[in-house]
Structure formats: structure tokens, C-alpha cells
Design an enzyme around this catalytic site. Sequence first.
Site, PDB file in Angstrom:
ATOM      1  N   TYR A   1       1.075  -1.174   0.048  1.00 50.09           N
ATOM      2  CA  TYR A   1       0.002  -0.085  -0.072  1.00 50.09           C
ATOM      3  C   TYR A   1       0.868   1.111  -0.067  1.00 50.09           C
ATOM      4  O   TYR A   1       0.956   2.036   0.797  1.00 50.09           O
ATOM      5  CB  TYR A   1      -0.854   0.013   1.212  1.00 50.09           C
TER       6      TYR A   1
ATOM      7  N   HIS B   1      -2.603   7.620  -3.160  1.00 46.37           N
ATOM      8  CA  HIS B   1      -3.666   6.627  -3.096  1.00 46.37           C
ATOM      9  C   HIS B   1      -3.942   6.694  -1.730  1.00 46.37           C
ATOM     10  O   HIS B   1      -5.157   6.538  -1.492  1.00 46.37           O
ATOM     11  CB  HIS B   1      -3.259   5.483  -3.596  1.00 46.37           C
TER      12      HIS B   1
ATOM     13  N   ARG C   1     -12.217   7.995   6.141  1.00 47.56           N
ATOM     14  CA  ARG C   1     -12.000   8.418   7.292  1.00 47.56           C
ATOM     15  C   ARG C   1     -12.194  10.080   7.453  1.00 47.56           C
ATOM     16  O   ARG C   1     -12.967  10.701   6.895  1.00 47.56           O
ATOM     17  CB  ARG C   1     -10.797   7.694   8.103  1.00 47.56           C
TER      18      ARG C   1
END
Length: 423
Positions: free
Chosen positions: A136, A141, A150
Site C-alpha cells: 500500500y 492513493h 475517514r
Amino acid sequence: MIKANDPDLHSWIEIAPDSDFPIQNLPFGIFTTPERTPRVGVAIGEYILDLCVLGQHDFFVLIDLDPNVFHRPYLNDFISLGKPVWRAVRNRISELLQNNNTEISGNSNLIRECLVKQSEAEMLLPVKVQNYTDFYSSMEHATNVGSMFRDPENALLPNWKHLPVGYHGRASSIVVSGTDIYRPKGQTKSPDAAAPIFGPTQQLDFELEVAFITGKDSVLGESITTYEAEDYIFGLVLFNDWSARDIQTWEYVPLGPFLAKSFASSVSPWVVTLDALEPFRVKGPEQDPQPLPYLEVLGNRNFDIQLEVLLQPESGSEHSISRSNSKYLYWNINQQLAHQSSNGCNIQVGDLYASGTISGPDRSSYGSMLELTWRGTQPLLLPDNTTRQFIHDYDTVIMRAHGEHNGIRIGFGEVKTKVLPAI
């Protein structure tokens, strides 16, 4: 300079200026034809050079290898021989293909025996994937996703800038370009529903990624440093990490991705070696705070590789919807492998490590439909006047990648996948 990378080299094979596969590339893959069992080949222009045939004709006698290693259904046995052998074989192939070399070009029968048109061959999965990790590693991104789901003011979780976040994926469902996939089914739950339902995903998404493949084992308990990492990395491929966003939203707490990711991932058939990518090295983004010592790197460890995603409806033409670049990755491949092995996890030949979605700084460079449509609130308008929030049945997603330096273009080919209805 690595001999095979010389920008002044030219081949006796005619190669189009915009080809992904000039003599300076020479990526490895596995192919088959009605007359040839699965074997190792190298892409050159529109052709595949059959290394099995070259081995039978003793073109690699000065290299310490058994030529039968090229008559295999996967690259694993070849890449397990290590970087000195990879480099020697690539350099030898480069010699044989140069326009001043007549070892092959002077023999018309041998040319017919060892060259196959790519259009007449079937490409297979290049490696038997032993283990699969998905990282990740794109800050853009991760920031976009954090902003959507969030707090936009605190989009990145506290650990994100301290380590390459990742998870272990499903190796068995990795498929080669050209393999159709089925829309996955699973549990989803809308925010206002009292209970979840089961059915086909309504939010099928692609993720634009690159992945590296390891070619060397490590011992359980042993850690690989960022300085040693590239001795373990054979090369890079394009990777589409398919995702079912609505399934993922419901299932990912507390253990992360599961069924939303394990139904399929698509990989390009040609593995571009790290040697071939040497001219495209660039400095990565500034890392602040400074990583812990085991994640520190020296030199340029990112790659300037241009990435593109195209969408093709069932009855329409392909249309470019995203252009990004692997240079945006915050965590590079050396750091990813060092972190994976830092707890003593053993690395195996044929492991695949995907980067995570690679997004750039603006909407045109976002690497997923989730971001391009901002969770479906800003649909994409296609040339046929249809819109997309996510991927429809019978859509085909195509990813392409290449680097350009000193007039030389090194490409990855493409990873192309059509989506079929759920079964």
C-alpha cells in the site's frame, strides 16, 4: 554500463520505433504454440525468441546452466540460477540479435526455428507464484482513500510513513493477461440496512500496480537488507489487483482485505528485468520522518515508468482513463522486500510483491475507479456517452507501461482482462 543496455545497439530484426520490445529490453516469459510445448521465450519486436531452441543448438555453452532449464512451464527454475546467470543470458541474447552478428541471422532455417510471431503464440503465467504480498505504497492513493473513508485532515494512519503497509493475498487466483474473470459475489451492507445481503459486487474496481518477482530463496529467520534486496529481485511486471469495494468495506475490519481481493488478480506475461530498467532509475519522494535504519536506502531506487489504464466497453473502443507513473511510490521495492523479511519471513523463488495502487497528484493520474469517480460520486463519461462509477460486466480493462530514456523505449506490453457476469 550493462552491455545489453547500450542505446547504440540495433537488431537485425526490424523493430518499430514505438515497440515495447527493442533489443535493449529483452524481457522473459513463458509461451506455447500448437507445435511447441510451454517454454521460455524473450520478446524482441513483434517476435518471441525461443530460448529452448537456442539451448538445443548450444548457444549458451559458455554459461554455467543446463539448457533444459528453458524447456519449463514457468520461469522459476531459470531465475533460481541467480543474477549472474540472468545477466549472462540476457547479454548473450543481445549479442545474437545485434545487426553485426550472423550466428542466427545467417541461417534462414534457424531463424524459422527460433523466432515465433507473438500474434501466433499463447502467453502463459510467467512464474509459479509461491507467495503473494500486496503493499500500500502510494501516498497519494492512501491519502485519497483515507480522505474518503475517514478524516480528510488525518487521512494517513499513524503507521503509514514508518513502514510499508501490506497484506498477504491469494496466490492461486493470479491469472495472466487475456484471462477473463467473473464478477465476484459476497456480503455487502449499505449504511442504512439492518443486515447484510449476499450477491454480486456492485463496485468492481481495478487497481493500477507494478509488481516484482523474486528469484532467490532466503533462510527462515534471516533478514534481507535494503542493500541486498536487488540480488533477490528478478524483474517487474504490470499488475491489476482487482477489488470489490462494497465487499471490502463490510469485511475489512478488523483483519483487512479478504474475499474482496482474492477472487482474481491479473498480471502481464513479460517480466522486465531490473537490468533493463537501470536507465530509468530516479530518486523517490522525500521520506519524512526518516525511516528506521533497516529501511534506509542509498541511491535512486524508484523507476520512471509511465503507466496507463484504458477501459473498453463490450461494443466500443478502448479509451484512456488514467495516466500515472511508478516514480510516485513512497516506499520502493528495496524497502518493501527488506520489510517483508525483517521478521525472519523466508523469501522463495517466484514470490510476487505488488506495489499497491499507484496514484499521482491529480485526478487524471488516479489508479483506481474508487478515486477516479471519488467513490462513485463523480462518474466517468466515456466516448460512447455512457458513464461509469465502477466496472460493468463485459468491460475490458487494459493496462500498459513503458519508460523512455535517451531515445530508447522499454515497455511491459499489457495486462488485459474482460469482466464476465457472476456465476
